[in-house]
Design an enzyme around this catalytic site. Structure first.
Site, PDB file in Angstrom:
ATOM      1  N   ASP A 215       0.895  -0.994  -0.060  1.00 45.00           N
ATOM      2  CA  ASP A 215      -0.130  -0.291   0.279  1.00 45.00           C
ATOM      3  C   ASP A 215       0.977   1.060   0.062  1.00 45.00           C
ATOM      4  O   ASP A 215       2.143   1.270   0.484  1.00 45.00           O
ATOM      5  CB  ASP A 215      -0.678   0.167   0.964  1.00 45.00           C
ATOM      6  CG  ASP A 215      -2.447  -0.702   1.348  1.00 45.00           C
ATOM      7  OD1 ASP A 215      -2.159  -1.316   0.168  1.00 45.00           O
ATOM      8  OD2 ASP A 215      -2.499  -1.679   2.685  1.00 45.00           O
ATOM      9  N   PRO A 216       0.615   2.611  -0.631  1.00 40.98           N
ATOM     10  CA  PRO A 216       1.320   3.757  -0.043  1.00 40.98           C
ATOM     11  C   PRO A 216       1.789   4.244   1.216  1.00 40.98           C
ATOM     12  O   PRO A 216       2.574   4.755   1.354  1.00 40.98           O
ATOM     13  CB  PRO A 216       0.091   4.800  -1.154  1.00 40.98           C
ATOM     14  CG  PRO A 216      -0.930   3.681  -2.034  1.00 40.98           C
ATOM     15  CD  PRO A 216      -1.126   2.053  -1.438  1.00 40.98           C
TER      16      PRO A 216
END
Length: 297
Positions: free
Chosen positions: A38-39
């Site tokens: 995920d970012p």
């Protein structure tokens, strides 16, 4: 270049953002990665350059290791701190409550993947649907959590840091949300570092900033050979003439290759090397009496 580079993914980058940067650094288009992050997350992201991408489906599934930070008393739609807050709780959870809860998630358990994930249902990514306010039914998945350790706990702020060793496919956001639900207060992930993935560790990784300043010669020195992804398979060394046949898709007679004939098992996979260079994967076909081509690299 056909090899592997271990990247320490920076925060706020998607895994595909990393690929875009690496295409420029290595000056090549064919690049893939293993295990989306995920970012919000940082850490180990093995990236496959060139024909190394062919190895992905043959790689051994090693446990993954994470260090996750969390905050209790908050529930969001994404399971992490970047999501929309759905509810809050003023319940104060003790350190002992946390320590007693973590063992409940050891072993094989089921998870429902979060809507904010890259899983596709009906050809659509869940995260794309979630951004449109659409929620769909997700099938629960069996995952395996081998170990969880409480590293830090701040009672006043209701924050904690945990280490998780788990099977591929585990969502740490979902784990933290489930822990919060068991404690009846909710919980969200606030930070995540993947410290191990596919048998590689954070210590072996390079940041994008480090890679950007390296010369082509130095980049060649630090990449990992494709064969290292497949080192769980035994090696078989073939002759230069056999290499030509193998590269053209032809099987090699078992009586003409350097294998212990008493140890040959049907469907066993081998790393095939010629002149000490990895060229592909072969599979035993006892019916044909040959080492058939499984994948050329």
């Amino acid at each position: 270049m056909d090899a592997v580079i271990i990247v320490n993914k920076p925060k706020e980058y998607t895994s595909f953002d990393v690929i875009a940067v690496l295409r420029k650094i290595f000056n090549q288009k064919k690049i893939g990665h293993t295990g989306t992050l995920d970012p919000i997350a940082t850490g180990v992201l093995p990236v496959l350059l060139g024909t190394a991408a062919k190895a992905q489906r043959f790689m051994k599934e090693f446990p993954k290791e994470y260090i996750a930070s969390l905050k209790l008393g908050i529930t969001t739609d994404s399971g992490d701190i970047t999501g929309n807050i759905l509810k809050t709780s003023n319940t104060k959870i003790s350190k002992e409550d946390i320590k007693n809860t973590l063992p409940k998630f050891i072993g094989k358990i089921y998870q429902i993947p979060p809507m904010y994930s890259a899983i596709k249902i009906g050809g659509n990514k869940l995260c794309d649907l979630a951004r449109k306010g659409i929620e769909v039914k997700r099938e629960k998945r069996l995952i395996n959590i081998y170990r969880t350790n409480l590293l830090e706990y701040d009672f006043q702020n209701q924050t904690a840091k945990i280490k998780v060793v788990c099977s591929p496919g585990t969502y740490i956001r979902t784990l933290i949300s489930d822990i919060g639900n068991i404690l009846s207060c909710g919980g969200v992930m606030t930070d995540l570092i993947r410290t191990k993935s596919n048998g590689f560790s954070l210590e072996e990784s390079y940041t994008l900033d480090q890679l950007k300043v390296l010369s082509a010669e130095k980049l060649n020195e630090i990449v990992i050979p494709t064969s290292d992804l497949l080192k769980h398979y035994e090696e078989v060394l073939i002759t230069p003439s056999q290499k030509i046949r193998f590269k053209n898709g032809g099987g090699l007679s078992l009586s003409r290759i350097n294998l212990n004939q008493n140890d040959i098992k049907d469907s066993k996979i081998y790393q095939v090397k010629a002149e000490n260079k990895f060229i592909g994967l072969g599979i035993i076909n006892k019916e044909k009496g040959e080492l058939s081509v499984l994948k050329n690299f």
